[in-house]
Design a protein around this motif. Structure first.
Motif, short mmCIF file in Angstrom:
data_model
loop_
_atom_site.label_atom_id
_atom_site.label_comp_id
_atom_site.label_asym_id
_atom_site.label_seq_id
_atom_site.Cartn_x
_atom_site.Cartn_y
_atom_site.Cartn_z
N ASP A 1 -9.72 8.66 0.94
CA ASP A 1 -10.67 7.41 0.71
C ASP A 1 -9.76 6.25 0.48
O ASP A 1 -10.05 5.05 0.83
CB ASP A 1 -11.43 7.79 -0.83
CG ASP A 1 -12.79 8.95 -0.39
OD1 ASP A 1 -12.85 9.15 0.76
OD2 ASP A 1 -13.11 9.16 -1.35
N ASP A 2 -8.57 6.38 -0.05
CA ASP A 2 -7.69 5.23 -0.51
C ASP A 2 -6.65 4.86 0.57
O ASP A 2 -6.54 3.62 0.38
CB ASP A 2 -7.21 5.35 -1.94
CG ASP A 2 -8.16 5.69 -3.22
OD1 ASP A 2 -9.09 5.06 -3.07
OD2 ASP A 2 -7.69 6.14 -4.16
N PHE A 3 -6.28 5.93 1.03
CA PHE A 3 -4.99 5.49 1.98
C PHE A 3 -5.35 6.07 3.33
O PHE A 3 -4.45 5.91 4.54
CB PHE A 3 -3.66 6.27 1.47
CG PHE A 3 -3.51 5.76 0.08
CD1 PHE A 3 -2.83 4.63 0.03
CD2 PHE A 3 -3.68 6.70 -1.07
CE1 PHE A 3 -2.52 4.32 -1.34
CE2 PHE A 3 -3.34 6.33 -2.43
CZ PHE A 3 -2.78 5.09 -2.64
N GLU B 1 2.03 1.89 -3.54
CA GLU B 1 0.86 2.30 -4.30
C GLU B 1 0.65 3.95 -4.07
O GLU B 1 0.47 4.58 -4.80
CB GLU B 1 -0.26 1.70 -3.88
CG GLU B 1 -0.33 0.28 -4.59
CD GLU B 1 -1.60 -0.55 -3.97
OE1 GLU B 1 -2.46 -0.01 -3.21
OE2 GLU B 1 -1.85 -1.64 -4.45
N LEU B 2 0.92 4.30 -2.78
CA LEU B 2 0.80 5.70 -2.35
C LEU B 2 2.00 6.63 -3.20
O LEU B 2 1.60 7.60 -3.52
CB LEU B 2 0.96 5.60 -0.76
CG LEU B 2 0.89 7.16 -0.33
CD1 LEU B 2 -0.32 8.17 -0.52
CD2 LEU B 2 1.47 7.20 1.21
N LYS C 1 -9.63 11.91 -2.51
CA LYS C 1 -9.35 10.85 -2.95
C LYS C 1 -8.20 9.79 -2.43
O LYS C 1 -8.10 8.69 -1.92
CB LYS C 1 -8.94 10.81 -4.66
CG LYS C 1 -8.46 9.52 -5.49
CD LYS C 1 -9.71 8.82 -5.57
CE LYS C 1 -9.32 7.64 -6.35
NZ LYS C 1 -10.40 6.62 -6.64
N TYR C 2 -7.13 10.86 -1.87
CA TYR C 2 -6.11 10.16 -1.02
C TYR C 2 -6.72 9.64 0.37
O TYR C 2 -6.52 8.77 0.98
CB TYR C 2 -5.19 11.40 -0.91
CG TYR C 2 -3.85 11.32 -1.72
CD1 TYR C 2 -2.91 10.50 -2.14
CD2 TYR C 2 -3.98 12.16 -2.74
CE1 TYR C 2 -2.10 10.41 -2.79
CE2 TYR C 2 -2.95 12.63 -3.71
CZ TYR C 2 -2.08 11.55 -3.60
OH TYR C 2 -1.06 11.69 -4.78
N ARG D 1 0.86 7.04 -6.66
CA ARG D 1 0.16 7.81 -7.01
C ARG D 1 0.70 9.43 -6.63
O ARG D 1 0.40 10.38 -7.57
CB ARG D 1 -0.94 7.63 -6.03
CG ARG D 1 -2.21 8.51 -5.73
CD ARG D 1 -3.23 8.35 -6.93
NE ARG D 1 -3.81 7.09 -6.84
CZ ARG D 1 -4.77 6.84 -5.91
NH1 ARG D 1 -5.23 7.74 -5.12
NH2 ARG D 1 -5.24 5.68 -5.74
N ARG E 1 0.86 -1.16 -0.03
CA ARG E 1 -0.10 0.11 0.02
C ARG E 1 0.81 1.22 0.04
O ARG E 1 0.66 2.28 -0.44
CB ARG E 1 -0.85 0.04 1.24
CG ARG E 1 -1.96 -0.94 1.15
CD ARG E 1 -3.09 -0.84 0.27
NE ARG E 1 -3.97 0.32 0.67
CZ ARG E 1 -4.60 0.94 -0.14
NH1 ARG E 1 -4.51 0.92 -1.50
NH2 ARG E 1 -5.33 2.24 0.04
#
Length: 379
Positions: free
Chosen positions: A285-287, A222-223, A282-283, A226, A219
């Motif tokens: 929500d995802d991280f 992925e951060l 978005k950040y 992004r 993860r």
């Protein structure tokens, strides 16, 4: 090469493209140039084999060297532009997470359909032009069918297929190295060491160790992916070049003139900040977090050149890099998002929108002279 670059630059200035548009234009132009070169090479080989024979031996279709060069030039120009446009605006998102080899293979297979359709259409147009009749004339249709069903057509498809693979391979290499690095390798700009003045920005994500522990390895990767992706437009818009990614740190560089113009090196930091803020939801929500970062900017002379035997790389060496890194380490000490050196401050055409606060002198280990540092904030 310098003349071509000058002509292109004059063209871009005259039509007032934005930096992002210029970036995309150069990407498309590379495809066009490669396709036209390969196309003219094919036409030249064809002329060497057929000469003034007047007909293709397998199909008995009329062969005219001047028409062949013209139609091949026009065809590869259009096809190169189409491929460039698709690669720039179409496929990038879809193939983003594919491996290097799979990406080239899948793209080549998809383009194969385009190849066949394009060749058939081009054959219809060129044949109709030669016979001075309509595209659907019986004589044109008969000639095109003889061409398509002949081994010659398969040979052309294979040749263009190889062109696709080569151009896509170069495009992927360029994307992995970075456009500026790739262009400099091709031109041999850094084949011999050279001294130049550059600006460097060291930008580091805050609390990265804690974030990595909380998110886990996958993860966290992925951060970072992004995070680096979202800052791309800001770097392009300010004419920056990615020098290195070092874990959660990115080093951005400019030739002195490019970095000073319109305060590009300062604007880059705040455009990156704005880009991340615009995607904060978005950040979250995802991280479950919004990346924060700190940076330092400094300028000076560096020696630049290609190094390595097993793996070539363009390397900048000089005290300016170590100094920039040391200034960046002071961000926490002064609770600052952005620090710049006195050396850079003297060059910059600073605007009223920026508040510059002198923080004192920084003494560097192993150096007799200290360097002044300044905090930068938006008013």
């Amino acid at each position: 090469m310098k003349v071509v670059n000058l002509v292109v630059e004059v063209l871009l200035v005259s039509i007032k493209m934005t930096p992002k548009q210029k970036h995309n234009f150069y990407k498309i132009l590379q495809f066009i140039v490669l396709w036209v070169v390969f196309g003219q090479l094919y036409a030249l080989v064809e002329y060497g084999l057929l000469g003034d024979s007047g007909t293709y031996p397998t199909t008995q279709n009329i062969y005219d060297p001047s028409d062949s060069f013209l139609f091949v030039f026009a065809g590869t120009l259009v096809l190169g532009a189409i491929v460039g446009l698709i690669e720039t605006f179409g496929f990038n998102g879809f193939f983003k997470n594919r491996s290097f080899g799979i990406k080239i293979l899948l793209k080549s297979l998809l383009y194969l359909v385009l190849i066949v359709l394009f060749l058939v259409i081009l054959s219809f147009i060129s044949t109709a032009s030669y016979f001075n009749t309509s595209l659907l004339d019986e004589q044109v249709i008969s000639s095109v069918f003889r061409f398509v069903l002949n081994p010659t057509f398969i040979t052309i498809v294979i040749y263009i297929g190889v062109m696709f693979i080569i151009t896509l391979f170069f495009a992927e290499i360029r994307n992995n190295l970075g456009m500026f690095v790739f262009a400099n390798f091709v031109r041999g700009k850094y084949h011999k060491p050279r001294v130049e003045e550059r600006i460097f920005m060291f930008m580091d994500m805050k609390s990265s160790t804690t974030i990595a522990e909380n998110l886990g390895h996958i993860r966290y990767y992925e951060l970072l992916n992004r995070y680096y992706s979202d800052m791309s437009d800001a770097i392009i818009n300010t004419y920056g070049e990615i020098y290195q990614y070092v874990g959660d740190e990115v080093i951005i560089t400019w030739p002195l003139e490019n970095g000073l113009k319109n305060n590009n090196c300062i604007r880059c930091f705040y455009e990156i900040k704005l880009a991340i803020e615009n995607k904060s939801e978005k950040y979250m929500d995802d991280f479950g977090l919004i990346p924060k970062f700190k940076a330092a900017i400094h300028c000076g002379k560096v020696t630049s050149g290609e190094v390595g035997k097993l793996k070539k790389e363009i390397v900048f060496s000089g005290d300016v890099l170590n100094t920039t890194s040391r200034i960046q380490e002071c961000c926490n000490q002064y609770d600052a998002e952005l620090l710049i050196s006195d050396d850079l401050k003297e060059y910059l055409p600073l605007k009223k929108a920026l508040k510059i606060e002198h923080l004192g002198l920084l003494t560097l280990k192993g150096k007799q002279n200290s360097i002044g540092i300044n905090r930068v904030d938006l008013v």
